[in-house]
Design a protein around this motif. Structure first.
Motif, PDB file in Angstrom:
ATOM      1  N   SER A   1       0.778  -1.166   0.047  1.00 50.18           N
ATOM      2  CA  SER A   1      -0.030   0.074  -0.015  1.00 50.18           C
ATOM      3  C   SER A   1       0.954   1.315   0.100  1.00 50.18           C
ATOM      4  N   ILE A   2       2.196   1.182   0.512  1.00 47.74           N
ATOM      5  CA  ILE A   2       2.893   2.415   0.588  1.00 47.74           C
ATOM      6  C   ILE A   2       3.858   2.285  -0.761  1.00 47.74           C
ATOM      7  N   THR A   3       3.995   1.321  -1.439  1.00 49.10           N
ATOM      8  CA  THR A   3       5.037   1.321  -2.464  1.00 49.10           C
ATOM      9  C   THR A   3       4.298   1.427  -3.824  1.00 49.10           C
TER      10      THR A   3
ATOM     11  N   PHE B   1      16.529   1.129  -1.694  1.00 48.76           N
ATOM     12  CA  PHE B   1      15.325   1.832  -2.371  1.00 48.76           C
ATOM     13  C   PHE B   1      15.677   2.607  -3.460  1.00 48.76           C
ATOM     14  N   GLU B   2      14.885   2.617  -4.492  1.00 54.94           N
ATOM     15  CA  GLU B   2      14.780   3.557  -5.676  1.00 54.94           C
ATOM     16  C   GLU B   2      13.626   4.547  -5.493  1.00 54.94           C
ATOM     17  N   THR B   3      13.934   5.862  -5.362  1.00 54.81           N
ATOM     18  CA  THR B   3      12.854   6.743  -5.205  1.00 54.81           C
ATOM     19  C   THR B   3      12.657   7.760  -6.288  1.00 54.81           C
TER      20      THR B   3
ATOM     21  N   ALA C   1      12.462  10.788   1.643  1.00 52.73           N
ATOM     22  CA  ALA C   1      12.675  10.250   3.185  1.00 52.73           C
ATOM     23  C   ALA C   1      11.449   9.829   3.622  1.00 52.73           C
ATOM     24  N   ASN C   2      10.438  10.431   3.285  1.00 57.10           N
ATOM     25  CA  ASN C   2       9.076  10.095   4.006  1.00 57.10           C
ATOM     26  C   ASN C   2       8.620   8.650   3.636  1.00 57.10           C
ATOM     27  N   PHE C   3       8.882   8.279   2.297  1.00 58.30           N
ATOM     28  CA  PHE C   3       8.562   6.883   1.693  1.00 58.30           C
ATOM     29  C   PHE C   3       9.382   5.996   2.308  1.00 58.30           C
TER      30      PHE C   3
END
Length: 438
Positions: free
Chosen positions: A146-148, A180-182, A188-190
């Motif tokens: 749900s976050i990603t 991670f890859e953002t 940061a929040n993710f």
């Protein structure tokens, strides 16, 4: 007088200012007037600024300048720089112009991997913990879906999660080390949201794992947080040209200059006292662009200086060599940056800076920042190995001294004319001003 106060955060901005002025200043009305003088006349913009942080009383201005003529991978750009130190923007612009006729800057993003960790204490059989993690690893991914989801749509997400045994450093200390890859967000929040879910999954699944003893089930999560050390989020910037093409006004003997320049870099590679100042010059350029584009320069500083110490000794971030008659100067630095989210979509001047850079992706912004750092370092080393650092710096500093003594327009003309031919120092300027006023 008791200067403690209860409920300060609940006061209005006007009330906060009044309390501070009355508590700490001999002339409260002047202090209040000064603070209000720096408010933005546009109420909407001021309200926006007020809400960036807590207990805001006014705005603290830092100049926003630009350094034009940066030829990067064959394309010209003008780079915004927010900084208070004199000569930094001028030096960067001068270096940009110098290299624009010698092939320009070449940049490459090597990797964009970011890191987060769940730090936990486990008291038990390590082989059982390894088995537990292997059996439950997929659950850490599934329970963060749900976050990603949105990040995955942009091509990012969780790259991997590994269990790390750190008991050689601290008793019973382990990590979930996640990469991670953002994409275009700093992330940061993710990352922190994913890590907090990891910690919940870890505790819940451990509690229900029938191979664990009751003691082993009680895993203690100490903290879940991203790392600002990103040694696999690297950008490279470099310049190079045949030695003879280095010739210019202050470089009459290009071979001698190139050799001395390389020696200066080598000193910074082996001598930490020099390396700190050398790298500070790089950060003059890096921080100025990071700040202008609404990114976290404290995180960048911490990560870059850690990277400078990665081999066990603090060393230069930049390097230089001469091979087959070619002079090459380059740096590789870790940069976790974003062009979406946070201040990038809120601060009017940040949005302006990003538009000036033609709305770059996070990867493109990494390249602009690295180039600014390399340009600044080149300018500093060129001065140090030729005319000396103070000549140019003190002439730029002259205006600050003139302003400090509130020279009028007529005095300013006399002062600037005199110091075109004379050495600038604080005492010399003060002495000249005093003589002029007599």
């Amino acid at each position: 007088m008791n200067k403690a106060i209860s409920g300060f955060s609940k006061l209005s901005k006007e009330e906060k200012i009044k309390w501070i002025a009355n508590q700490y200043f001999s002339t409260p009305t002047e202090a209040i007037a000064l603070l209000k003088n720096y408010w933005n006349s546009d109420e909407k913009i001021q309200k926006l600024h007020d809400e960036f942080i807590e207990n805001t009383i006014t705005n603290f201005y830092i100049p926003l300048g630009v350094a034009p003529n940066f030829l990067i991978n064959g394309k010209y750009s003008t780079i915004p720089m927010a900084i208070e130190e004199s000569s930094v923007v001028a030096a960067a612009a001068k270096a940009a112009k110098f290299w624009s006729t010698r092939g320009g800057f070449k940049t490459t993003v090597i990797n964009t991997e970011k890191i987060g960790q769940v730090h936990f204490i486990y008291k038990g059989d390590v082989s059982k913990l390894n088995l537990f993690f292997a059996q439950h690893k997929s659950k850490f991914f599934s329970e963060t879906e749900s976050i990603t989801t949105n990040m995955q749509k942009r091509g990012g997400g969780i790259l991997d999660i590994v269990l790390k045994d750190k008991t050689d450093l601290l008793p019973n200390y382990f990590q979930l080390h996640a990469t991670f890859e953002t994409k275009d967000s700093m992330g940061a929040n993710f990352i922190n949201s994913c890590l907090e879910q990891f910690s919940k999954t870890l505790k819940e699944e451990a509690h229900n794992y029938n191979l664990f003893t009751e003691t082993e089930k009680e895993i203690e999560v100490v903290m879940s947080i991203l790392s600002n050390y990103v040694p696999n989020c690297i950008v490279r910037a470099e310049v190079s040209c045949p030695i003879e093409e280095l010739e210019e006004k202050h470089i009459l003997n290009p071979k001698e200059f190139a050799e001395r320049f390389v020696q200066a870099v080598q000193i910074a590679e082996v001598e930490p006292y020099r390396a700190v100042t050398h790298n500070k010059g790089i950060m003059n350029g890096v921080d100025a662009v990071v700040l202008a584009t609404g990114n976290d320069f404290r995180a960048v500083e911490a990560g870059i200086h850690a990277y400078a110490s990665r081999n066990g000794k603090y060393s230069s971030l930049s390097h230089a060599k001469i091979e087959n008659g070619i002079f090459t100067f380059w740096l590789e630095i870790p940069l976790a940056l974003g062009t979406v989210g946070g201040l990038t979509s809120l601060h009017p001047l940040v949005k302006l800076s990003l538009e000036m850079l033609e709305k770059p992706s996070a990867k493109e912004l990494m390249q602009f920042v690295a180039v600014a750092g390399l340009a600044q370092n080149f300018a500093a080393l060129r001065s140090l190995t030729t005319t000396g650092i103070q000549e140019g710096h003190m002439k730029m500093h002259l205006n600050n001294i003139i302003n400090q003594f509130e020279a009028n327009d007529e005095e300013r003309i006399f002062i600037q004319k005199y110091f075109k031919k004379n050495t600038v120092s604080h005492s010399a300027v003060v002495s000249f001003i005093e003589g002029l006023r007599k």
